[in-house]
Write a protein that holds these residues in place. Structure first.
Motif: not given
Length: 420
Positions: A12, A38-39, A41, A43, A53-54, A78
């Motif tokens: 994260t 990247d996981v 919450r 960006l 993440q996106d 995720m």
């Protein structure tokens, strides 16, 4: 043939970017490529991140919006996206290890990805704040390696750097070893047949005799699974992954714990995998005379009047009753009746002389009525299924019994004896 391994780093980045980047740098010192996922919450933009993440949400989550979700739902979403991504990479054979670092939430997320995307044997590691606690829900039936972070994964200090450095070098070494094994095509040509065997303390003599007999006389290597709940789950998982060619399910005691609420249940899907896979499968009734609890004081009050046996200071065994024996037999019949792909691949052996070291005549768990109920329920229940039931007067731990069920498996496998 690849010459340089690749490690997946998952974490994260909105909360652990500094620590993850340090871990990434330590891994990179060892001639290893890195895919950084990247996981988090929120960006996070950083040049070190390979899959942001996106992109993860767009490519593997159909563009799902996690902005207003509760924390638990974000972790699930995720994890699902990352699982798809990592599974794709593994199927393309372009990754050779995976690692993560984080707190309880990050550990839960990463562990779910590792369990669901990757097979047993693939290197998996998590540096975690919860690695010294109850790790069963994290690891489950897999081979995830956990490293205790000692201090929280919250900033870099001397201890955190040392722990992350150790982890980085360790996962890099694992990735090199995994790639070397994958490149060893000569090893693939000489692989032996793989046979799983389930064992418990009270069926150890039989399991040892089976293992020695098979490995001495045939081109077979055996995998012994301790029937403690996670052991049965691990075997079932390995079967589903194609990691076993045949099974001697000697010890099905985990069914007792599932039915009575013991501490070593393998869950409701026990016995399904081998039947569905259609691989040679010999099933016996090892240790179905007992349920497992912890210290004697931990035995539920409703069982206080039952026959108990202190196996050691941390394990108390409870003798199964006639009614429970009926339920165990019904469970076995139900699983084999519903999930068997080919009845010719399965035999069920009933050792009427004793189903464990404790359940032999004059033993502390001798109970002819309960055992007879168990045997009858299986024999009657499997009538018309095409599955052969072999009733044998010997005890399960007699060496001749062990050799005979080993030979029965070999007959179904159709492999020649290696001794001329």
């Amino acid at each position: 043939m690849l010459s340089r391994p690749c490690v997946v780093l998952i974490g994260t980045c909105d909360t652990k970017l500094e620590e993850l980047c340090y871990l990434r740098a330590e891994i990179a010192r060892n001639g290893v490529d890195i895919i950084f996922i990247d996981v988090g919450r929120n960006l996070t933009q950083h040049e070190a991140i390979t899959i942001g993440q996106d992109r993860l949400l767009q490519q593997y989550g159909d563009g799902i919006d996690i902005g207003g979700m509760p924390r638990g739902d974000v972790i699930k979403a995720m994890a699902a996206c990352a699982t798809k991504a990592v599974k794709d990479m593994h199927e393309q054979e372009c990754i050779h290890a995976i690692i993560s670092a984080g707190g309880s939430g990050g550990t839960s997320l990463a562990a779910k990805v590792m369990r669901n995307a990757l097979p047993i044997g693939f290197p998996k590691m998590i540096v975690s704040t919860v690695a010294s606690g109850d790790t069963g829900p994290i690891v489950k039936e897999t081979d995830i390696t956990l490293m205790n972070s000692i201090v929280d994964v919250a900033g870099l200090n001397k201890i955190m750097r040392r722990v992350l450095g150790n982890a980085g070098y360790a996962i890099a070494a694992m990735s090199h070893a995994y790639l070397a094994a994958a490149n060893d095509t000569a090893q693939e040509k000489t692989e032996k047949k793989r046979v799983g065997i389930t064992m418990f303390g009270v069926t150890t003599p039989a399991a040892d005799a089976i293992r020695n007999y098979l490995e001495t006389n045939y081109d077979i290597e055996t995998y012994i699974f301790h029937a403690t709940g996670h052991g049965g789950k691990a075997m079932e998982r390995l079967i589903r992954e194609g990691g076993l060619d045949a099974v001697i399910d000697l010890t099905v005691t985990e069914i007792c714990d599932h039915i009575t609420g013991g501490v070593m249940s393998a869950g409701p899907r026990r016995l399904e995998a081998a039947a569905e896979a259609g691989i040679p499968n010999i099933i016996s009734l090892g240790a179905t005379d007992m349920t497992n609890f912890g210290p004697r004081s931990s035995v539920p009050e409703r069982y206080s009047s039952r026959k108990l046996y202190e196996h050691n200071s941390v394990v108390t065994l409870m003798r199964t009753s006639k009614d429970e024996a009926q339920q165990i037999g019904a469970f076995i019949v139900d699983k084999l009746s519903k999930h068997t792909k080919d009845a010719n691949t399965i035999q069920v052996w009933l050792p009427t002389g004793g189903i464990s070291l404790l359940a032999v005549p004059d033993g502390p768990f001798a109970d002819e009525e309960a055992d007879t109920t168990l045997f009858r329920s299986i024999k009657d229940g499997l009538v018309g299924t095409g599955i052969e039931v072999v009733e044998d007067k010997r005890a399960i731990n007699e060496e001749s019994f062990a050799h005979d069920i080993a030979e029965a498996l070999v007959m179904k496998m159709g492999i020649p004896c290696k001794i001329a």
